[in-house]
Design a protein around this motif. Structure first.
Motif, PDB file in Angstrom:
ATOM      1  N   GLY A 273       0.936  -1.250   0.069  1.00 47.54           N
ATOM      2  CA  GLY A 273      -0.005  -0.062   0.171  1.00 47.54           C
ATOM      3  C   GLY A 273       0.913   1.125   0.117  1.00 47.54           C
ATOM      4  N   SER A 277       0.811   3.666  -3.251  1.00 45.32           N
ATOM      5  CA  SER A 277       0.332   5.017  -3.246  1.00 45.32           C
ATOM      6  C   SER A 277       1.325   6.139  -3.879  1.00 45.32           C
ATOM      7  CB  SER A 277       0.081   5.332  -1.667  1.00 45.32           C
ATOM      8  OG  SER A 277       1.249   5.293  -0.835  1.00 45.32           O
ATOM      9  N   GLU A 278       2.576   5.786  -3.716  1.00 44.22           N
ATOM     10  CA  GLU A 278       3.518   6.496  -4.591  1.00 44.22           C
ATOM     11  C   GLU A 278       3.940   6.315  -6.262  1.00 44.22           C
ATOM     12  OE1 GLU A 278       5.405   9.037  -3.188  1.00 44.22           O
ATOM     13  OE2 GLU A 278       4.132   8.910  -1.405  1.00 44.22           O
ATOM     14  N   ASN A 283      -6.412   6.086  -6.640  1.00 47.02           N
ATOM     15  CA  ASN A 283      -6.630   5.609  -5.201  1.00 47.02           C
ATOM     16  C   ASN A 283      -7.367   4.147  -5.197  1.00 47.02           C
ATOM     17  OD1 ASN A 283      -5.346   7.486  -4.224  1.00 47.02           O
ATOM     18  ND2 ASN A 283      -7.165   8.879  -4.033  1.00 47.02           N
ATOM     19  N   VAL A 286      -4.833   1.563  -5.759  1.00 48.57           N
ATOM     20  CA  VAL A 286      -3.941   1.498  -4.460  1.00 48.57           C
ATOM     21  C   VAL A 286      -4.390   0.390  -3.611  1.00 48.57           C
ATOM     22  CG1 VAL A 286      -2.840   2.560  -2.577  1.00 48.57           C
ATOM     23  CG2 VAL A 286      -2.693   3.613  -4.812  1.00 48.57           C
ATOM     24  N   GLU A 287      -5.995   0.622  -3.499  1.00 49.04           N
ATOM     25  CA  GLU A 287      -6.563  -0.363  -2.330  1.00 49.04           C
ATOM     26  C   GLU A 287      -6.643  -1.580  -3.047  1.00 49.04           C
ATOM     27  OE1 GLU A 287      -7.559   0.494   0.658  1.00 49.04           O
ATOM     28  OE2 GLU A 287      -6.398   2.377   0.254  1.00 49.04           O
ATOM     29  N   LYS A 290      -3.390  -3.537  -2.638  1.00 47.99           N
ATOM     30  CA  LYS A 290      -3.178  -3.861  -1.404  1.00 47.99           C
ATOM     31  C   LYS A 290      -3.831  -4.979  -0.705  1.00 47.99           C
ATOM     32  CE  LYS A 290      -3.268  -1.295   3.161  1.00 47.99           C
ATOM     33  NZ  LYS A 290      -3.812  -0.323   3.914  1.00 47.99           N
TER      34      LYS A 290
END
Length: 436
Positions: A273, A277-278, A283, A286-287, A290
């Motif tokens: 995560g 995120s970078e 977004n 990202v989730e 993860k």
């Protein structure tokens, strides 16, 4: 003073505009600020701006432009209409900017609200035959608007970001130009045309009423489409949550068999995560990555226990069998067709690929490797290095960090290593927080 008295009915909707605006900013301003803003809002309200604009435009047009259009009624009408429309558009620019600042919401939202008041004022001006009936027509138009959106009011308030405000604003702006043209046409009919004025006025009124009805229908359609999209998103979220639960359970079983702890799953997920995120722009992605990272070693379920649980080093033959877990992971996850399952499958299949092409199972290199797998590869190896296994002791964190950096451009994607190094303090914080 005559100007004030002549247009007095239009100042009542201006007061309503002030009240409506403060309803949108409850608790945002102090009492003294509200007094000052009330004055500002009154003077930037659609009716007041229109009154001032009409007075100035009439003077400006009569002084500078009228002499060039006296010879032809048609020419006069064309020039006057073009001038009024352009002038009105310019006149509302500053009020729109101020209103957006005061309300503090996106410009598309506040501009749409503001134009709604502009259109209501124009509608009442065109339809009402006298000043006295202006308020009656305005009130009727407002009531009809509330009736049209009565069932959507709560939804609109709670889903401002979901609605396509720009589309409605574009429609309202076009309607504004049309209604300004009709308003000019009424002026032309009353002062230039001598016959059949009543028929022409009814014709203009019909155009305005039908156009406003279409605008209300378009606005209602926009809300309906937004509701449908919201339902789809809610359904996908529920579906996503159920699949996430399945992934967590599946990953826990996998880690239990491989001799690794559930904290390994959590740490790899958290590291992923931070890195994602970078690197990723979305977004949602990202989730997804993860959660999907929890399945990176699910293929180990297919590896014999005696190899998985072997306390010492593996033989070359045993290592070749273990390497098959990435292919097994691809097979196990290939039956799901959701986005998160596809991401999980890519990770399971590719997280042992190397940037230099010397990895397994497909021998991919560089950006042929999924960006999700590139991220998880770094997260997984760092946690494996710093964790105790039956066949090795944990490496010191600094040594593991150095090893990751050394493998930049060889085993790992350069940009992922760069982010890892930059975010190392966050990663180390996670490692210490979720120790075995």
């Amino acid at each position: 003073m005559d100007l004030v008295l002549y247009h007095w009915p239009r100042y009542i909707p201006a007061v309503f505009f002030v009240y409506y605006s403060f309803m949108q900013v409850k608790g945002k301003y102090t009492f003294l600020q509200k007094i000052g803003l009330s004055i500002v809002l009154f003077f930037i309200s659609a009716p007041v701006v229109s009154v001032i604009a009409e007075f100035l435009s009439s003077w400006f047009f009569s002084v500078l432009l009228f002499s060039y259009a006296e010879s032809s009624s048609a020419t006069f009408f064309a020039i006057h209409t073009a001038f009024v429309i352009a002038y009105d558009i310019i006149a509302f620019i500053i009020p729109l900017i101020l209103y957006a600042k005061i309300i503090g919401l996106p410009a598309a939202v506040t501009s749409t609200w503001y134009f709604q008041f502009v259109l209501q004022d124009r509608f009442a001006l065109i339809i009402s035959p006298t000043r006295g009936t202006y308020l009656v027509v305005y009130a009727i138009g407002l009531i009809l608007l509330v009736i049209v959106h009565f069932n959507e009011i709560d939804y609109i308030r709670s889903h401002l970001e979901s609605l396509n405000w720009k589309a409605v604003l574009s429609f309202y702006f076009a309607l504004f130009v049309l209604m300004d043209s009709c308003y000019c046409a009424l002026y032309f009919f009353n002062y230039v045309v001598s016959e059949d004025i009543d028929v022409l006025v009814i014709w203009i009124d019909a155009i305005v009423i039908v156009s406003c009805a279409f605008a209300a229908g378009f606005s209602k359609l926009n809300v309906y489409l937004s509701k449908e999209q919201t339902k789809k998103i809610d359904y996908m979220k529920k579906f996503q949550e159920s699949q996430t639960d399945i992934i967590r359970d599946f990953a826990t079983i996998s880690e239990a068999k491989s001799g690794e702890t559930g904290e390994h799953i959590r740490r790899v997920s958290e590291y992923t995560g931070i890195l994602a995120s970078e690197i990723l722009n979305d977004n949602v992605d990202v989730e997804l990555v993860k959660v999907a990272s929890m399945m990176h070693d699910v293929g180990k379920l297919m590896i014999p226990n005696e190899i998985i649980e072997k306390p010492g080093p593996l033989t070359p033959e045993e290592y070749e069998i273990v390497k098959e877990h990435s292919a097994y992971g691809n097979t196990l996850l290939s039956h799901g067709d959701s986005l998160i399952m596809n991401i999980a499958r890519e990770i399971a299949y590719q997280h042992h690929e190397r940037w230099d092409g010397k990895g397994y199972h497909q021998g991919l290199k560089g950006d042929e490797i999924s960006v999700f797998a590139q991220i998880v590869a770094v997260a997984d190896v760092y946690d494996a290095l710093t964790s105790k296994r039956s066949y090795k002791d944990p490496w010191p964190a600094d040594r593991a960090r150095t090893e990751i950096i050394i493998q930049r451009g060889q085993q790992f994607a350069p940009r992922v290593v760069d982010v890892f190094d930059r975010c190392y303090d966050q990663i180390e914080e996670i490692r210490l927080k979720y120790k075995d």
